[in-house]
Write a protein that holds these residues in place. Structure first.
Motif, PDB file in Angstrom:
ATOM      1  N   PRO A 255       0.918  -1.190  -0.198  1.00  9.07           N
ATOM      2  CA  PRO A 255       0.082  -0.054   0.104  1.00  9.07           C
ATOM      3  C   PRO A 255       0.807   1.187   0.102  1.00  9.07           C
ATOM      4  N   VAL A 256       0.051   2.481  -0.366  1.00  9.00           N
ATOM      5  CA  VAL A 256       0.872   3.659  -0.354  1.00  9.00           C
ATOM      6  C   VAL A 256       0.114   4.731   0.299  1.00  9.00           C
ATOM      7  N   ALA A 257       1.205   5.678   1.048  1.00 10.43           N
ATOM      8  CA  ALA A 257       0.512   6.540   1.983  1.00 10.43           C
ATOM      9  C   ALA A 257       0.033   7.656   1.140  1.00 10.43           C
ATOM     10  N   THR A 258      -1.071   8.019   1.099  1.00  7.15           N
ATOM     11  CA  THR A 258      -1.797   8.656   0.094  1.00  7.15           C
ATOM     12  C   THR A 258      -2.451   9.954   0.539  1.00  7.15           C
ATOM     13  N   PRO A 259      -1.907  11.093   0.098  1.00  7.50           N
ATOM     14  CA  PRO A 259      -2.406  12.291   0.416  1.00  7.50           C
ATOM     15  C   PRO A 259      -3.958  12.420  -0.234  1.00  7.50           C
ATOM     16  N   LEU A 260      -4.922  12.953   0.789  1.00  5.93           N
ATOM     17  CA  LEU A 260      -6.458  13.096   0.164  1.00  5.93           C
ATOM     18  C   LEU A 260      -6.797  14.435   0.604  1.00  5.93           C
ATOM     19  N   ALA A 261      -8.055  14.759  -0.160  1.00  3.13           N
ATOM     20  CA  ALA A 261      -8.687  15.903   0.285  1.00  3.13           C
ATOM     21  C   ALA A 261      -9.543  15.606   1.144  1.00  3.13           C
ATOM     22  N   TRP A 262      -9.964  16.599   2.311  1.00  3.71           N
ATOM     23  CA  TRP A 262     -10.931  16.267   3.259  1.00  3.71           C
ATOM     24  C   TRP A 262     -12.168  15.568   2.903  1.00  3.71           C
ATOM     25  N   ASP A 263     -12.725  16.187   1.673  1.00  8.42           N
ATOM     26  CA  ASP A 263     -14.113  15.706   1.195  1.00  8.42           C
ATOM     27  C   ASP A 263     -14.141  14.299   0.824  1.00  8.42           C
ATOM     28  N   GLU A 264     -12.859  13.799   0.335  1.00  6.09           N
ATOM     29  CA  GLU A 264     -12.731  12.342  -0.007  1.00  6.09           C
ATOM     30  C   GLU A 264     -13.109  11.339   1.200  1.00  6.09           C
ATOM     31  N   LEU A 265     -12.708  11.918   2.258  1.00  6.44           N
ATOM     32  CA  LEU A 265     -12.749  10.697   3.531  1.00  6.44           C
ATOM     33  C   LEU A 265     -14.013   9.946   3.617  1.00  6.44           C
ATOM     34  N   ASN A 266     -15.401  10.380   3.042  1.00  3.43           N
ATOM     35  CA  ASN A 266     -16.512   9.422   3.140  1.00  3.43           C
ATOM     36  C   ASN A 266     -16.196   8.379   2.144  1.00  3.43           C
ATOM     37  N   HIS A 267     -15.229   8.333   1.343  1.00  2.00           N
ATOM     38  CA  HIS A 267     -15.164   7.229   0.308  1.00  2.00           C
ATOM     39  C   HIS A 267     -13.929   6.489   0.264  1.00  2.00           C
ATOM     40  N   VAL A 268     -13.253   6.441   1.429  1.00  2.37           N
ATOM     41  CA  VAL A 268     -11.981   6.086   1.722  1.00  2.37           C
ATOM     42  C   VAL A 268     -12.546   4.819   2.756  1.00  2.37           C
ATOM     43  N   THR A 269     -12.036   3.324   2.347  1.00  2.00           N
ATOM     44  CA  THR A 269     -12.435   2.285   3.060  1.00  2.00           C
ATOM     45  C   THR A 269     -11.446   1.604   3.924  1.00  2.00           C
ATOM     46  N   SER A 270     -10.047   2.066   3.839  1.00  2.00           N
ATOM     47  CA  SER A 270      -9.058   1.593   4.791  1.00  2.00           C
ATOM     48  C   SER A 270      -7.953   2.359   4.486  1.00  2.00           C
ATOM     49  N   ALA A 271      -6.942   2.235   5.441  1.00  2.00           N
ATOM     50  CA  ALA A 271      -5.714   3.193   5.504  1.00  2.00           C
ATOM     51  C   ALA A 271      -4.572   2.626   4.121  1.00  2.00           C
ATOM     52  N   ALA A 272      -5.073   1.346   3.741  1.00  2.00           N
ATOM     53  CA  ALA A 272      -4.263   0.730   2.672  1.00  2.00           C
ATOM     54  C   ALA A 272      -5.103   0.642   1.430  1.00  2.00           C
ATOM     55  N   MET A 273      -5.934   1.581   1.354  1.00  2.00           N
ATOM     56  CA  MET A 273      -6.793   1.644  -0.015  1.00  2.00           C
ATOM     57  C   MET A 273      -6.212   1.465  -1.270  1.00  2.00           C
ATOM     58  N   TRP A 274      -5.042   2.291  -1.326  1.00  2.00           N
ATOM     59  CA  TRP A 274      -4.362   2.595  -2.470  1.00  2.00           C
ATOM     60  C   TRP A 274      -3.021   1.687  -2.633  1.00  2.00           C
ATOM     61  N   HIS A 275      -2.576   1.348  -3.594  1.00  2.00           N
ATOM     62  CA  HIS A 275      -1.268   0.428  -3.445  1.00  2.00           C
ATOM     63  C   HIS A 275      -0.504   0.762  -4.868  1.00  2.00           C
ATOM     64  N   ILE A 276       0.630   0.052  -5.082  1.00  2.00           N
ATOM     65  CA  ILE A 276       1.612   0.594  -6.197  1.00  2.00           C
ATOM     66  C   ILE A 276       0.750   0.244  -7.357  1.00  2.00           C
ATOM     67  N   GLY A 277      -0.103  -0.863  -7.613  1.00  2.00           N
ATOM     68  CA  GLY A 277      -0.822  -1.002  -8.811  1.00  2.00           C
ATOM     69  C   GLY A 277      -1.957  -0.054  -9.014  1.00  2.00           C
ATOM     70  N   THR A 278      -2.344   0.567  -8.050  1.00  2.00           N
ATOM     71  CA  THR A 278      -3.667   1.637  -8.356  1.00  2.00           C
ATOM     72  C   THR A 278      -3.462   3.075  -8.076  1.00  2.00           C
ATOM     73  N   LEU A 279      -2.197   3.179  -7.295  1.00  2.00           N
ATOM     74  CA  LEU A 279      -2.111   4.469  -7.087  1.00  2.00           C
ATOM     75  C   LEU A 279      -1.907   5.516  -8.441  1.00  2.00           C
ATOM     76  N   PRO A 280      -1.109   5.013  -9.294  1.00  2.00           N
ATOM     77  CA  PRO A 280      -0.783   5.916 -10.413  1.00  2.00           C
ATOM     78  C   PRO A 280      -2.118   6.103 -11.120  1.00  2.00           C
ATOM     79  N   ASP A 281      -3.120   5.233 -11.187  1.00  2.00           N
ATOM     80  CA  ASP A 281      -4.399   5.652 -11.846  1.00  2.00           C
ATOM     81  C   ASP A 281      -5.210   6.797 -11.058  1.00  2.00           C
ATOM     82  N   ARG A 282      -5.107   6.739  -9.599  1.00  2.00           N
ATOM     83  CA  ARG A 282      -5.604   7.807  -8.925  1.00  2.00           C
ATOM     84  C   ARG A 282      -4.848   9.259  -9.235  1.00  2.00           C
ATOM     85  N   LEU A 283      -3.631   9.114  -9.341  1.00  2.00           N
ATOM     86  CA  LEU A 283      -2.915  10.436  -9.887  1.00  2.00           C
ATOM     87  C   LEU A 283      -3.514  10.771 -11.156  1.00  2.00           C
ATOM     88  N   ALA A 284      -3.442   9.950 -12.084  1.00  2.00           N
ATOM     89  CA  ALA A 284      -3.557  10.328 -13.588  1.00  2.00           C
ATOM     90  C   ALA A 284      -5.347  11.017 -13.468  1.00  2.00           C
TER      91      ALA A 284
END
Length: 311
Positions: A255-284
């Motif tokens: 998993p990746v330590a991922t910066p969030l906007a506060w209004d995203e918190l409702n949609h976050v499901t765990s502290a390990a939600m993003w990992h090296i396979g998915t974080l690049p898509d989030r950034l893009a």
């Protein structure tokens, strides 16, 4: 973009095993059995994330958590370069830590690939830059939950911590830890010494624990945590560190330590939600950087704030 942690990667071809002009040796080595991610996948992730992570590393001592044989093997922290040659690594003047070998800086995509090459998985940073090492430029609150707490309790705890900081007039920035909890980071003007920042952060933690004792504790130790969130303020001490934004964690799934906007918190499901396979898509896919104002936010710890906390 997916840095797939499940697809077979061609290995053994030198051109394919070079990342940011660094040759990745043993590129096929699986460093995480849970996902199948390889050493080459890790290096490619750091190359992809470089534009996002480097602003948080520039001119700042970085401490490497290395796991050369993968996350199930031996792991150790490295704060000083020692005799090892690390591609792209810059060394600070010995005066920053005069009793040891020079501290290190990772300030380029080439250097990020270089630390991946030596088996570094996590990047931890000092809360001050080398030019003002005696004046931290941020204050960190690590919300570390007891193992039995549901994710909803951690989200609630983050919002309660933010509410107190807001009352004090301090803006906070949120990120997943990549582990179990959440981090709140408060940017500071470089006017306060380490003791002042440590004392203030301790007062915040104790205020939350005193006013909401069923939910928070400011005392370290699992025996004090039962069903509570431990507010770790000790990362604000001189020789402590915090995992850098966008750093990989040496945990199953990478998993990746991922910066969030506060209004995203409702949609976050765990502290390990993003990992090296998915974080690049989030950034893009982000319309805006969730921490876009971070480096323009510089705050002071005022006398009135201290009075509010009973200091």
């Amino acid at each position: 973009m997916h840095l797939s942690t499940h697809q077979k990667r061609p290995a053994g071809t030198p051109a394919l095993n070079r990342v940011e002009a660094v040759t990745i040796t043993h590129p096929e080595r699986v460093i995480d059995a849970a996902s199948g991610a390889t050493k080459l996948d890790l290096a490619r992730y750091y190359a992809c994330a470089a534009p996002h992570i480097l602003p948080f590393l520039r001119n700042r001592p970085v401490y490497l958590l290395r796991a050369p044989e993968g996350i199930d093997g031996e792991r150790f922290f490295q704060k000083h370069r020692g005799r090892m040659s690390i591609p792209g690594m810059r060394l600070f003047d010995r005066s920053l830590d005069p009793d040891h070998a020079p501290l290190m800086a990772v300030e380029s995509a080439h250097a990020l690939a270089g630390v991946a090459q030596i088996g570094c998985i996590e990047l931890h940073v000092c809360s001050a830059t080398a030019d003002r090492i005696d004046r931290p430029d941020c204050m960190v609150f690590d919300l570390d939950p007891g193992p039995e707490l549901p994710w909803s309790a951690i989200v609630k705890g983050a919002r309660q911590t933010r509410a107190l900081l807001d009352e004090l007039g301090l803006r906070s920035f949120l990120k997943t830890s990549g582990g179990k909890g959440l981090h709140l980071v408060v940017p500071l003007a470089r006017r306060h010494d380490w003791d002042a920042v440590t004392d203030f952060s301790r007062a915040v933690a104790r205020h939350l624990a005193d006013t909401q004792p069923q939910e928070f504790t400011a005392i370290m130790g699992n025996e004090n945590r039962g069903g509570k969130i431990y507010i770790d303020y000790l990362r604000n001490q001189r020789h402590a560190s915090t995992v850098a934004p966008y750093s990989v964690r040496a945990r199953p799934g990478l998993p990746v330590a991922t910066p969030l906007a506060w209004d995203e918190l409702n949609h976050v499901t765990s502290a390990a939600m993003w990992h090296i396979g998915t974080l690049p898509d989030r950034l893009a896919g982000l319309a805006r950087d969730p921490w876009e104002d971070y480096f323009n936010t510089r705050q002071r710890l005022s006398v009135s704030m201290k009075k509010q906390l009973g200091m």
